[in-house]
Design an enzyme around this catalytic site. Structure first.
Site, PDB file in Angstrom:
ATOM      1  N   HIS A 187       0.824  -1.206   0.000  1.00  0.00           N
ATOM      2  CA  HIS A 187       0.000   0.000   0.000  1.00  0.00           C
ATOM      3  C   HIS A 187       0.855   1.252   0.000  1.00  0.00           C
ATOM      4  CE1 HIS A 187      -3.967  -1.994   1.190  1.00  0.00           C
ATOM      5  NE2 HIS A 187      -4.074  -1.473  -0.005  1.00  0.00           N
ATOM      6  N   GLU A 428      -3.763 -19.085 -19.911  1.00  0.00           N
ATOM      7  CA  GLU A 428      -2.600 -19.069 -19.016  1.00  0.00           C
ATOM      8  C   GLU A 428      -2.072 -20.470 -18.731  1.00  0.00           C
ATOM      9  OE1 GLU A 428      -3.662 -17.128 -15.313  1.00  0.00           O
ATOM     10  OE2 GLU A 428      -5.626 -18.063 -15.290  1.00  0.00           O
ATOM     11  N   CYS A 499      -2.913  -9.655 -20.230  1.00  0.00           N
ATOM     12  CA  CYS A 499      -3.099  -8.957 -18.947  1.00  0.00           C
ATOM     13  C   CYS A 499      -2.050  -9.342 -17.909  1.00  0.00           C
ATOM     14  CB  CYS A 499      -4.496  -9.180 -18.396  1.00  0.00           C
ATOM     15  SG  CYS A 499      -4.816 -10.900 -17.974  1.00  0.00           S
TER      16      CYS A 499
HETATM   17  C1  PEP Z   1      -1.414 -14.183 -15.043  1.00  0.00           C
HETATM   18  O1  PEP Z   1      -1.296 -15.350 -14.672  1.00  0.00           O
HETATM   19  O2  PEP Z   1      -0.691 -13.639 -15.890  1.00  0.00           O
HETATM   20  C2  PEP Z   1      -2.463 -13.332 -14.441  1.00  0.00           C
HETATM   21  C3  PEP Z   1      -2.728 -12.135 -14.926  1.00  0.00           C
HETATM   22  O3  PEP Z   1      -3.118 -13.818 -13.357  1.00  0.00           O
HETATM   23  P1  PEP Z   1      -2.490 -13.859 -11.871  1.00  0.00           P
HETATM   24  O4  PEP Z   1      -1.181 -13.122 -11.917  1.00  0.00           O
HETATM   25  O5  PEP Z   1      -3.497 -13.228 -10.996  1.00  0.00           O
HETATM   26  O6  PEP Z   1      -2.336 -15.325 -11.662  1.00  0.00           O
HETATM   27 MG    MG Z   2      -2.864 -16.304 -13.497  1.00  0.00          MG
END
Ligand code: PEP
Ligand code: MG
Length: 538
Positions: A187, A428, A499
């Site tokens: 934070h 992923e 993402c």
């Molecule tokens: C990822 O795996 O790239 C993702 C965006 O999800 P997390 O990092 O929350 O697993």
């Molecule tokens: Mg992930």
């Protein structure tokens, strides 16, 4: 001149006096007490006092920084009342005759270690909140005041800063933060970005008292702090400061402009968030949407599943704040590094390869449908899309879609309005990447989670810092998969985005644009810089 390096949290240059904030050691009495009931009363009174202090801190933060930032204090208020924490303290007092201060100190450390060991950066970053709250309680009980005070404009250097340390400091006097510990997701780091204060965490600086009061400089780009910088360094930093100012000015001119290359390829630049607290940063940085709302944080740091109403309010807040821009909410991705005790998940040999995300949701369908109903209801207030995490097989996506359809029907049946939702997936797992053609027939879009895709492709635990040198985020295997995913999506006429953290890697931007990615979703602070980079591309 001496110099020390660390990880950059917010770039920028700062000059000022080094102010070392060193906390007084809180020594607690380990000897057993004679009256556990009286000790328990001491503890519960301290909780009340801490609650009052946090009320005051909430007000101060709200007045100085605004409503959203004040919510940081709420995380601590919640932790203060956490049943697991209270039970653990009570257990030590009642069954081991521990004194209240010692009990809270021990439980605080135990909870801190548990959070700090989690893989997820967001959850790791909650560890200082735990340390903060237990220190506040112990300091109330022992009467030892541990608050920091600044008296002049300072480059703040500390072992670590808890959120309440940061919030209590006079913001006008902070030129930069440098901490030996701390994570870029803490934070304090989030606040540093909001306040645009150059900051470095995990700096290899020793907290040498002699540094206190000396002239210092921070190069937030390189992640370096200088004590008594020499003339050449000062000159270099001054030039960089000039460049930064010009850059910031030029980035400001990009607000409201489309993210488009010179040859006309448009990229949607969206933001990643973990909670409604982050919505202001999304707006402030002119994101074109939300590309990843990690909904699991709504389920963590509490004792039971969040209800439909609570979730609906959070998703609705995001939908409304984005005023018609797309908000992609990822359904619950709990398990592996992200744990909540009340889920009662079994211990596993290989949690990252185990029971997580849709694997849990497809078993606990009541819980899953509660989330889906909340999402459909919120979709009536804006443009919501939903993506399912950790998909490896087509049947999993089909089942998720069936449950989504049931949830939507339940909303309508209850007389409430269900909006329309695009249903996509996170790509992923290598399996999803390799079967992208088949998945694309069922999904409205793909969003590549490069964090997990890298971990699973290279067989490198993303949690294991010792393996960092093997975690090659530009590995040719990953690049091939990324290429395949975009091609499969476009062959099927759906869009593809990224993402994971790699989306904000400037060295990869041109590659992603060339591969045809339609969207990049990144931390809000990276939006304008990335827009500039893309607009300068051919
Ligand atoms: C990822 O795996 O790239 C993702 C965006 O999800 P997390 O990092 O929350 O697993
Ligand atoms: Mg992930």
């Amino acid at each position: 001149m001496e110099q020390f390096s660390g990880k950059t949290v917010f770039p920028g240059i700062a000059f000022g006096k080094a102010t070392l904030l060193i906390k007084e050691e809180l020594v607690t009495d380990k000897s057993p007490c004679t009256d556990p009931d009286a000790e328990w009363a001491v503890y519960t009174n301290a909780v009340k006092e801490a609650d009052n202090q946090l009320d005051a801190l909430f007000e101060k933060t709200r007045n100085e920084l605004g409503e959203e930032e004040a919510l940081i204090v709420d995380v601590q208020r919640m932790m203060l009342q956490d049943d697991d924490f209270l039970d653990a303290v009570k257990d030590l007092i009642q069954n081991e005759a521990s004194r209240a201060a010692y009990a809270v100190d021990r439980v605080g450390k135990q909870f801190y270690d548990q959070f700090a060991a989690l893989d997820d950066p967001y959850m790791q970053a909650r560890a200082p909140d735990i340390a903060d709250i237990s220190r506040r309680l112990a300091s109330i009980i022992t009467g030892i005041n541990t608050a920091f005070i600044l008296t002049e404009p300072s480059i703040v250097i500390a072992e670590d800063l808890t959120p309440s340390d940061t919030l209590s400091l006079d913001k006008k006097l902070i030129r930069a933060f440098v901490t030996r510990k701390g994570s870029p997701q803490s934070h304090t780091a989030i606040l540093a970005r909001i306040l645009k204060i150059p900051s470095i965490v995990q700096a290899d600086i020793n907290l040498n008292k002699e540094f206190d009061g000396k002239i210092a400089a921070v190069d937030g780009h390189a992640g370096i702090v200088y004590i008594e910088p020499d003339e050449a360094t000062n000159k270099k930093l001054n030039q960089q400061e000039e460049t930064d100012r010009a850059e910031e000015k030029s980035l400001e001119t990009l607000r409201g402009l489309p993210t488009i290359t010179k040859s006309g390829k448009k990229i949607e630049l969206a933001a990643n968030i973990g909670s409604v607290e982050d919505l202001q940063a999304v707006i402030d940085n002119d994101a074109e949407g939300i590309g990843l709302f990690r909904s699991e944080f709504l389920y963590m740091g509490r004792n039971n599943y969040p209800g439909e109403e609570e979730q609906f309010n959070a998703y609705k807040a995001a939908a409304e704040a984005l005023k018609g821009k797309r908000v992609i909410i990822r359904t619950l991705d709990i398990g592996a590094d992200k744990q909540a005790a009340y889920f009662g998940l079994p211990g596993e040999e290989n949690p990252a390869l185990g029971y997580r995300a849709v694997r849990i949701c497809l078993d606990r369908t009541d819980m899953f449908k509660t989330q889906l109903r909340a999402l459909y209801r919120a979709a009536a207030f804006g443009r919501i899309a939903v993506m399912f995490p950790m998909i490896a097989s087509v049947w999993e996506l089909k089942r998720c879609k069936e449950l989504a359809a049931e949830a939507k029907a339940e909303v309508t049946k209850s007389g409430k309005i269900a909006g329309d939702i695009e249903l996509g997936i996170m790509v992923e797992t290598p399996a999803a990447a390799l079967c992208a053609d088949d998945l694309a027939k069922e999904a409205a879009f793909f969003s590549v989670g490069t964090n997990d895709l890298t971990q699973y492709t290279l067989a490198i635990d993303r949690q294991n810092a010792d393996l960092e040198k093997y975690l090659d985020t530009h590995h040719p295997a990953l690049i091939k998969l990324l290429e395949m995913i975009a091609e499969s999506a476009h062959r099927a006429g759906i869009w593809a985005g990224i993402c994971g953290e790699l989306a904000s890697d400037p060295e990869m931007t041109a590659t992603f644009v060339k591969m045809g990615y339609d969207e990049l979703s990144v931390s809000p602070v990276f939006i304008l810089g990335l827009r500039k980079r893309i607009r300068e591309m051919e």
